[in-house]
Design an enzyme around this catalytic site. Structure first.
Site, PDB file in Angstrom:
ATOM      1  N   HIS A 156      36.527  48.541  42.383  1.00 44.41           N
ATOM      2  CA  HIS A 156      37.710  48.761  41.538  1.00 44.41           C
ATOM      3  C   HIS A 156      37.682  47.901  40.278  1.00 44.41           C
ATOM      4  CE1 HIS A 156      40.219  51.264  44.310  1.00 44.41           C
ATOM      5  NE2 HIS A 156      39.316  50.823  45.150  1.00 44.41           N
ATOM      6  N   ASP A 364      39.199  44.767  32.397  1.00 41.61           N
ATOM      7  CA  ASP A 364      39.911  45.469  33.473  1.00 41.61           C
ATOM      8  C   ASP A 364      39.030  46.613  33.959  1.00 41.61           C
ATOM      9  OD1 ASP A 364      42.080  46.086  35.139  1.00 41.61           O
ATOM     10  OD2 ASP A 364      43.526  45.806  33.521  1.00 41.61           O
TER      11      ASP A 364
HETATM   12  P1  ADQ Z   1      45.187  45.870  39.192  1.00 44.84           P
HETATM   13  O1  ADQ Z   1      44.466  44.728  38.572  1.00 44.84           O
HETATM   14  O2  ADQ Z   1      46.307  45.528  40.083  1.00 44.84           O
HETATM   15  O3  ADQ Z   1      44.199  46.859  39.958  1.00 44.84           O
HETATM   16  P2  ADQ Z   1      46.270  48.188  37.598  1.00 44.84           P
HETATM   17  O4  ADQ Z   1      45.241  49.248  37.584  1.00 44.84           O
HETATM   18  O5  ADQ Z   1      46.998  48.104  36.296  1.00 44.84           O
HETATM   19  O6  ADQ Z   1      45.717  46.739  37.898  1.00 44.84           O
HETATM   20  O7  ADQ Z   1      47.295  48.537  38.737  1.00 44.84           O
HETATM   21  C1  ADQ Z   1      48.470  47.819  38.888  1.00 44.84           C
HETATM   22  C2  ADQ Z   1      49.511  48.663  39.618  1.00 44.84           C
HETATM   23  O8  ADQ Z   1      50.584  47.800  39.994  1.00 44.84           O
HETATM   24  C3  ADQ Z   1      50.090  49.764  38.744  1.00 44.84           C
HETATM   25  O9  ADQ Z   1      50.313  50.901  39.516  1.00 44.84           O
HETATM   26  C4  ADQ Z   1      51.400  49.148  38.257  1.00 44.84           C
HETATM   27  O10 ADQ Z   1      52.431  50.076  37.992  1.00 44.84           O
HETATM   28  C5  ADQ Z   1      51.793  48.269  39.432  1.00 44.84           C
HETATM   29  N1  ADQ Z   1      52.589  47.119  38.944  1.00 44.84           N
HETATM   30  C6  ADQ Z   1      52.248  46.218  38.026  1.00 44.84           C
HETATM   31  N2  ADQ Z   1      53.275  45.360  37.804  1.00 44.84           N
HETATM   32  C7  ADQ Z   1      54.267  45.736  38.600  1.00 44.84           C
HETATM   33  C8  ADQ Z   1      55.606  45.267  38.835  1.00 44.84           C
HETATM   34  N3  ADQ Z   1      56.142  44.235  38.197  1.00 44.84           N
HETATM   35  N4  ADQ Z   1      56.341  45.905  39.739  1.00 44.84           N
HETATM   36  C9  ADQ Z   1      55.836  46.971  40.388  1.00 44.84           C
HETATM   37  N5  ADQ Z   1      54.610  47.458  40.225  1.00 44.84           N
HETATM   38  C10 ADQ Z   1      53.835  46.859  39.345  1.00 44.84           C
HETATM   39  C11 ADQ Z   1      42.782  46.879  40.247  1.00 44.84           C
HETATM   40  C12 ADQ Z   1      41.845  46.742  39.037  1.00 44.84           C
HETATM   41  C13 ADQ Z   1      42.200  47.795  37.995  1.00 44.84           C
HETATM   42  C14 ADQ Z   1      42.119  49.181  38.618  1.00 44.84           C
HETATM   43  C15 ADQ Z   1      42.915  49.242  39.909  1.00 44.84           C
HETATM   44  C16 ADQ Z   1      42.686  50.550  40.643  1.00 44.84           C
HETATM   45  O11 ADQ Z   1      41.946  45.435  38.490  1.00 44.84           O
HETATM   46  O12 ADQ Z   1      41.332  47.710  36.868  1.00 44.84           O
HETATM   47  O13 ADQ Z   1      42.626  50.135  37.705  1.00 44.84           O
HETATM   48  O14 ADQ Z   1      42.545  48.191  40.792  1.00 44.84           O
HETATM   49  O15 ADQ Z   1      41.337  50.787  40.859  1.00 44.84           O
END
Ligand code: ADQ
Length: 468
Positions: A156, A364
């Site tokens: 991921h 990311d």
């Molecule tokens: P993350 O680093 O967690 O994931 P991301 O892909 O942006 O990053 O996913 C975060 C998720 O958490 C999103 O669905 C977002 O809406 C939710 N989120 C963030 N802040 C929040 C809050 N305050 N309250 C509720 N929900 C919140 C890792 C990798 C990424 C990759 C994903 C999936 O680092 O690059 O895209 O896995 O593979």
């Protein structure tokens, strides 16, 4: 249809689907469809020497099998190697990696233990899908125990280029572990290419040192499977009457007319101090935004027991306080910083009500927030996505305003361009982005990965043309 086994560090609770994020729901859906098992850590720890018993429960068509970790395993495998070595190294932050040999041993030990526990549950013909950097050695450990099933791995997070990859301790061993998979999936073509270059360099080194015979032959497939979201489900949350009421409240109560939003786990990879610096530059370079624009930054805590995470929290609190003190007025707070988890429905409404979505990580794997922001917009009057070139999402979402997150002036100019963008251009860019987000949604991601895993027999570098 083969039974599917999903393995990840943490396992979602199938009875809590409403609260789970899109990815967990996506995996639960496919497990429900084909019947399957999800295996992982249960999130608890037991004292050293206490038996770590596997617990198996059934929910409709899904079997959930979890086990605890010992305190030491948690320290070494989770906190130590996974989050203090692999996470920073794979995100190009060698300065934040804490390297020690005990952590590597713990990482090996837990993967061995997981393999032993899981092997008792595997049936011939099961497809096994292992997720993320915590579990790279799992297939190699399962092979040791005689498992001949097809096993796929999806990373991921980004895969670094060879010059950074070799900074990870035991990197040659980790690479050999990856070669035990039938399918290795990455988020982007850039990651595929970094992996291939790292592999080639390690092979060349082994050949040069006369140990080529010891290097395993790789007969699996490597390809990019960009992850996506459940677009309709997210868009529907942004369109409810409740969401509409929330947006109206936001506009009524805030004196600001222009809402800029950032939503990220509070992680040093997400570029949050750089983002605040860019917002400050927006206010300095384009003072017309003073008293008019607000940045809402929602950043819930994660991994607070790792020092680097506590540091970033303090830095952010200091910076937002300084901007508010310097620029703020009785009726205008420039930065609204919210340090907690927010319900997904609220996030969807806030995205829809914001003129600019600011997604500026320093690195990311993909970044799902970028896709959620696009999905939540009103097609008739959409906001503008400002996206870091270092997010995996930038490989596909080229109609966003693509920026270098390290350059505060460039990001400030992009924010200003977004604020001033005429409706016709906003609609054109948004329509193109929405089409891309739809095309590569979470269903496409999991189905193309599983089709490639089931089909197999391709060679390194082959990109399966799977359309589902
Ligand atoms: P993350 O680093 O967690 O994931 P991301 O892909 O942006 O990053 O996913 C975060 C998720 O958490 C999103 O669905 C977002 O809406 C939710 N989120 C963030 N802040 C929040 C809050 N305050 N309250 C509720 N929900 C919140 C890792 C990798 C990424 C990759 C994903 C999936 O680092 O690059 O895209 O896995 O593979």
């Amino acid at each position: 249809l083969s039974r599917l086994i999903v393995v990840s560090n943490r396992v979602a609770d199938p009875s809590q689907t409403a609260r789970a994020g899109g990815l967990a729901v996506g995996i639960l859906d496919i497990l429900r469809e084909c019947g399957g098992l999800w295996f992982g850590w249960d999130g608890t720890t037991v004292a050293e020497g206490e038996a770590a018993e596997i617990s198996v429960t059934e929910h409709d068509n899904i079997t959930i099998a979890t086990m605890p970790l010992s305190d030491k395993d948690y320290q070494d495998y989770y906190h130590g190697f996974s989050n203090s070595v692999l996470w920073p190294v794979f995100h190009n932050r060698l300065d934040l990696a804490t390297i020690n040999s005990e952590a590597v041993d713990g990482y090996r030990r837990v993967n061995e233990g997981f393999a032993r526990a899981l092997s008792t549950l595997i049936r011939p013909g099961d497809l096994i899908w292992i997720h993320d950097y915590h579990l790279i050695p799992l297939a190699a450990e399962l092979r040791e125990l005689g498992c001949r099933n097809r096993i796929g791995f999806f990373l991921h997070i980004p895969f670094p280029g060879p010059e950074v990859y070799v900074a990870a301790p035991e990197h040659a061993w980790l690479m050999r572990c990856l070669l035990a998979y039938d399918l290795v999936g990455f988020q982007t073509q850039a990651d595929v290419s970094n992996f291939e270059r790292s592999l080639q360099e390690l092979e060349a080194k082994a050949r040069h040192e006369g140990r080529y015979g010891a290097w395993p032959e790789f007969s699996g497939t490597v390809a990019a499977f960009p992850i996506g979201i459940d677009v309709e489900a997210f868009a529907a949350m942004a369109r409810t009457e409740e969401a509409q009421a929330r947006i109206q409240r936001l506009n009524r109560h805030a004196s600001a007319r222009i809402h800029i939003i950032g939503v990220d786990r509070l992680d040093y990879t997400k570029g949050l101090p750089e983002r605040l610096r860019s917002f400050r530059r927006l206010l300095e370079l384009y003072p017309e935004n003073q008293k008019v624009a607000t940045l809402m930054q929602i950043a819930p805590p994660t991994r607070e027991d790792v020092d680097a995470y506590a540091d970033i929290r303090h830095e952010l609190e200091g910076m937002s306080g300084a901007i508010n003190g310097e620029f703020g007025d009785f009726d205008w707070t420039p930065v609204r910083y919210i340090h907690r988890v927010v319900p997904r429905e609220t996030l969807a409404a806030l995205f829809r009500g914001s003129h600019v979505g600011l997604v500026t990580p320093l690195r990311d794997g993909m970044n799902l927030v970028a896709k959620e922001y696009v999905a939540a917009q009103d097609e008739a009057n959409p906001g503008v996505l400002v996206l870091s070139r270092f997010a995996g999402a930038a490989e596909d979402l080229v109609e966003a305003l693509i920026v270098n997150p390290y350059d505060p002036d460039e990001v400030a100019h992009a924010m200003q361009q977004a604020i001033k963008m005429p409706l016709a251009e906003r609609r054109e860019r948004h329509a193109a982005l929405l089409e891309r987000v739809h095309k590569r949604d979470v269903r496409h991601w999991r189905e193309s990965f599983l089709a490639a895993l089931a089909a197999g027999n391709a060679t390194l570098g082959f990109i399966p043309e799977v359309r589902v």
